[in-house]
Design a protein around this motif. Structure first.
Motif, mmCIF file in Angstrom:
data_model
loop_
_atom_site.group_PDB
_atom_site.id
_atom_site.type_symbol
_atom_site.label_atom_id
_atom_site.label_comp_id
_atom_site.label_asym_id
_atom_site.label_seq_id
_atom_site.Cartn_x
_atom_site.Cartn_y
_atom_site.Cartn_z
ATOM 1 N N ILE A 14 0.781 -1.283 -0.030
ATOM 2 C CA ILE A 14 0.059 -0.047 -0.068
ATOM 3 C C ILE A 14 0.912 1.393 0.131
ATOM 4 C CG2 ILE A 14 -1.615 1.552 1.400
ATOM 5 C CD1 ILE A 14 -2.841 -1.455 2.217
ATOM 6 N N LYS A 15 2.001 1.383 0.671
ATOM 7 C CA LYS A 15 2.971 2.457 0.695
ATOM 8 C C LYS A 15 3.338 2.641 -0.505
ATOM 9 C CE LYS A 15 3.498 2.175 5.962
ATOM 10 N NZ LYS A 15 4.458 2.006 6.852
ATOM 11 N N MET A 16 3.845 1.835 -0.940
ATOM 12 C CA MET A 16 4.464 1.847 -2.257
ATOM 13 C C MET A 16 3.597 2.254 -3.331
ATOM 14 S SD MET A 16 7.968 -0.342 -2.308
ATOM 15 C CE MET A 16 7.878 -0.601 -4.039
ATOM 16 N N ALA A 17 2.274 1.825 -3.400
ATOM 17 C CA ALA A 17 1.274 2.228 -4.321
ATOM 18 C C ALA A 17 1.008 3.791 -4.146
ATOM 19 C CB ALA A 17 0.033 1.274 -4.104
ATOM 20 N N LEU A 18 1.098 4.017 -2.866
ATOM 21 C CA LEU A 18 0.776 5.345 -2.439
ATOM 22 C C LEU A 18 1.942 6.300 -2.970
ATOM 23 C CD1 LEU A 18 -0.280 5.440 1.050
ATOM 24 C CD2 LEU A 18 -1.596 6.248 -0.505
ATOM 25 N N ILE A 19 3.119 5.807 -3.203
ATOM 26 C CA ILE A 19 4.186 6.657 -3.519
ATOM 27 C C ILE A 19 4.039 6.759 -5.115
ATOM 28 C CG2 ILE A 19 6.700 6.750 -4.213
ATOM 29 C CD1 ILE A 19 6.927 5.480 -0.976
ATOM 30 N N GLU A 20 3.692 5.650 -5.606
ATOM 31 C CA GLU A 20 3.635 5.763 -7.184
ATOM 32 C C GLU A 20 2.629 6.600 -7.609
ATOM 33 O OE1 GLU A 20 2.835 1.727 -8.533
ATOM 34 O OE2 GLU A 20 4.642 1.025 -7.841
ATOM 35 N N LYS A 21 1.527 6.717 -6.877
ATOM 36 C CA LYS A 21 0.409 7.676 -7.111
ATOM 37 C C LYS A 21 0.817 9.007 -6.871
ATOM 38 C CE LYS A 21 -3.340 7.153 -8.611
ATOM 39 N NZ LYS A 21 -3.641 7.565 -10.025
ATOM 40 N N GLY A 22 1.834 9.198 -5.973
ATOM 41 C CA GLY A 22 1.995 10.717 -5.504
ATOM 42 C C GLY A 22 1.154 11.325 -4.455
ATOM 43 N N THR A 50 -11.979 -2.745 6.389
ATOM 44 C CA THR A 50 -13.394 -3.358 5.500
ATOM 45 C C THR A 50 -13.309 -3.778 4.091
ATOM 46 O OG1 THR A 50 -14.245 -1.527 5.024
ATOM 47 C CG2 THR A 50 -14.627 -2.179 7.094
ATOM 48 N N ASP A 51 -14.109 -4.645 3.895
ATOM 49 C CA ASP A 51 -14.001 -4.922 2.499
ATOM 50 C C ASP A 51 -14.292 -3.939 1.393
ATOM 51 O OD1 ASP A 51 -13.562 -7.761 2.970
ATOM 52 O OD2 ASP A 51 -15.721 -8.183 2.826
ATOM 53 N N GLU A 52 -15.160 -2.982 2.138
ATOM 54 C CA GLU A 52 -15.652 -1.872 1.156
ATOM 55 C C GLU A 52 -14.248 -0.649 1.160
ATOM 56 O OE1 GLU A 52 -17.242 -2.688 3.724
ATOM 57 O OE2 GLU A 52 -19.202 -3.580 2.567
ATOM 58 N N GLU A 53 -13.453 -0.754 2.278
ATOM 59 C CA GLU A 53 -12.140 0.114 2.244
ATOM 60 C C GLU A 53 -11.133 -0.605 1.383
ATOM 61 O OE1 GLU A 53 -12.752 1.702 6.916
ATOM 62 O OE2 GLU A 53 -11.743 0.065 6.374
ATOM 63 N N LYS A 54 -11.230 -1.889 1.203
ATOM 64 C CA LYS A 54 -10.115 -2.288 0.406
ATOM 65 C C LYS A 54 -10.404 -2.198 -1.086
ATOM 66 C CE LYS A 54 -9.423 -6.257 3.575
ATOM 67 N NZ LYS A 54 -9.702 -7.730 3.653
ATOM 68 N N GLN A 55 -11.862 -2.077 -1.322
ATOM 69 C CA GLN A 55 -12.299 -2.123 -2.862
ATOM 70 C C GLN A 55 -12.181 -0.444 -3.303
ATOM 71 O OE1 GLN A 55 -13.447 -4.093 -5.296
ATOM 72 N NE2 GLN A 55 -13.322 -5.760 -3.662
ATOM 73 N N GLU A 56 -12.239 0.501 -2.227
ATOM 74 C CA GLU A 56 -12.064 1.761 -2.422
ATOM 75 C C GLU A 56 -10.639 2.294 -2.570
ATOM 76 O OE1 GLU A 56 -13.135 5.489 -3.873
ATOM 77 O OE2 GLU A 56 -14.424 3.840 -3.495
ATOM 78 N N LEU A 57 -9.893 1.822 -1.845
ATOM 79 C CA LEU A 57 -8.444 2.008 -2.032
ATOM 80 C C LEU A 57 -7.711 1.301 -3.061
ATOM 81 C CD1 LEU A 57 -5.813 2.977 -0.207
ATOM 82 C CD2 LEU A 57 -5.612 0.727 0.877
ATOM 83 N N ALA A 58 -8.148 0.119 -3.405
ATOM 84 C CA ALA A 58 -7.661 -0.464 -4.697
ATOM 85 C C ALA A 58 -8.137 0.436 -6.019
ATOM 86 C CB ALA A 58 -8.342 -1.800 -4.739
ATOM 87 N N LYS A 59 -9.179 0.910 -5.848
ATOM 88 C CA LYS A 59 -9.610 1.990 -7.006
ATOM 89 C C LYS A 59 -8.903 3.379 -6.889
ATOM 90 C CE LYS A 59 -13.813 4.382 -8.177
ATOM 91 N NZ LYS A 59 -15.315 4.548 -8.089
ATOM 92 N N ILE A 60 -8.848 3.851 -5.743
ATOM 93 C CA ILE A 60 -8.049 5.211 -5.635
ATOM 94 C C ILE A 60 -6.501 4.754 -6.218
ATOM 95 C CG2 ILE A 60 -6.715 6.616 -3.791
ATOM 96 C CD1 ILE A 60 -9.343 6.182 -2.051
#
Length: 103
Positions: A14-22, A50-60
């Motif tokens: 997640i932290k690596m993906a955050l960095i990639e997205k800036g 939560t499952d909803e948070e996982k889905q939304e984070l993946a989308k973001i």
């Protein structure tokens, strides 16, 4: 509460993906509708996403849920009744199957 070591791979991904997205954690937390302290607790494994948070984070982060939460897919697969039944089923007798096919 102590950090859950099982959540380390997801935290790193997640932290690596955050960095990639800036994005910084504060921004990701806001997009998920939570305060940064809650987001940090979830990253450390002190609270579950939560499952909803996982889905939304993946989308973001524009990543598959299974990429961000690698252990989740394994747990889901292992908890599937069909898989459990298949794992406990005896191996087929290939000679018997061959005889049935050739008859």
């Amino acid at each position: 509460m102590a950090t859950n070591p099982k959540h380390r791979p997801q935290s790193i991904r997640i932290k690596m993906a955050l960095i990639e997205k800036g994005l910084v954690q504060r921004e990701a937390a806001a997009k998920l509708g939570m305060v940064v302290s809650s987001f940090n607790m979830k990253l450390r494994g002190e609270r579950p996403f939560t499952d909803e948070e996982k889905q939304e984070l993946a989308k973001i982060l524009e990543k598959p849920v299974g990429h961000l939460f690698p252990d989740e897919e394994k747990q889901d697969l292992n908890s599937c009744p069909d898989v459990e039944e298949g794992m406990n089923a005896p191996l087929p007798d290939f000679l018997t199957i061959k005889e049935q096919i050739t008859q």
